[in-house]
Design a protein around this motif. Structure first.
Motif, PDB file in Angstrom:
ATOM      1  N   ALA A   7       0.644  -1.093  -0.492  1.00 53.46           N
ATOM      2  CA  ALA A   7      -0.079   0.292  -0.023  1.00 53.46           C
ATOM      3  C   ALA A   7       0.982   1.492   0.225  1.00 53.46           C
ATOM      4  N   CYS A  52       2.147   1.834  -3.403  1.00 52.36           N
ATOM      5  CA  CYS A  52       1.547   2.719  -4.310  1.00 52.36           C
ATOM      6  C   CYS A  52       1.289   3.589  -3.844  1.00 52.36           C
ATOM      7  N   ALA A  64       0.864   7.171  -6.019  1.00 51.59           N
ATOM      8  CA  ALA A  64      -0.059   8.281  -6.688  1.00 51.59           C
ATOM      9  C   ALA A  64       0.245   9.659  -6.392  1.00 51.59           C
TER      10      ALA A  64
END
Length: 224
Positions: A108, A111, A115
């Motif tokens: 996570a 990611c 982002a």
């Protein structure tokens, strides 16, 4: 995806409604698990899911049955949470729950960094209060919560786990009323009651009713 969509959605709705709508995963999980494991949900799971979604509807739907953008995003987050629960149920079998949790957060984080590099362009002044809030959300609300969920799902059916976790909606509304000033209405109270009933049905399978009936049936048979 689940946390991202839920966090964006809460900007356009209340914390209480956000918590209740996220609990839509309790309806999706038994059927998603059915597709992946070919194990059909029992009647109690289905009944609990339907009652739970009815309670969620009392909270989210307006008088004209419309849903705002914040509520819609929150519902999408609930779908992602349902997928996560089923994946955790499959991945946690015979594996170390703490290691699995660390791997989840590692993935996570990667990611999130990607982002942030792609979409975050505004510089923000972060105060001490914001830093402590982020630490609490990361360590307690997220890290601790996911770790306990991962451990618990090793010993609990995903359908039952989803109903238990839907209590998040009850506590979310309670804290929203206490700290955010959200007003308690009749519809909100009815939603509380329905979610609690769904939890009781899923967890007990109404065995306490059957136990109470059994002695009466035996007594009638003895009299006959």
């Amino acid at each position: 995806l689940a946390y991202c969509v839920q966090t964006i959605g809460i900007q356009f709705t209340t914390p209480g409604k956000n918590a209740f709508l996220t609990a839509v995963y309790c309806v999706i999980v038994p059927f998603l698990y059915w597709l992946t494991e070919r194990k059909a949900p029992d009647l109690y799971n289905i009944a609990a899911a339907l009652i739970c979604i009815l309670g969620i509807g009392l909270i989210s739907l307006t008088d004209d049955f419309s849903i705002g953008i914040g509520d819609a995003l929150t519902l999408l987050g609930g779908v992602f949470y349902a997928v996560h629960m089923v994946v955790v149920a499959k991945a946690s079998r015979g594996r170390d729950a703490i290691l699995l949790t660390i791997l989840q957060f590692g993935a996570a984080a990667i990611c999130a960094w990607i982002a942030a590099a792609l979409f975050e362009t505004t510089s923000v002044q972060v105060g001490a209060d914001a830093i402590w809030a982020v630490i609490f959300l990361g360590v307690a609300a997220t890290g601790g919560g996911i770790l306990l969920q991962t451990i618990g799902q090793k010993y609990t059916h995903p359908a039952t786990a989803s109903i238990i976790l839907s209590l998040e909606s009850v506590f979310g509304v309670l804290f929203s009323v206490l700290f955010y000033g959200e007003k308690m209405t009749g519809k909100l109270a009815a939603g509380f009651i329905l979610v609690f009933i769904a939890v009781i049905i899923s967890e007990t399978k109404l065995q306490f009713l059957r136990k109470n009936r059994k002695p009466a049936q035996e007594e009638n048979a003895a009299e006959e």
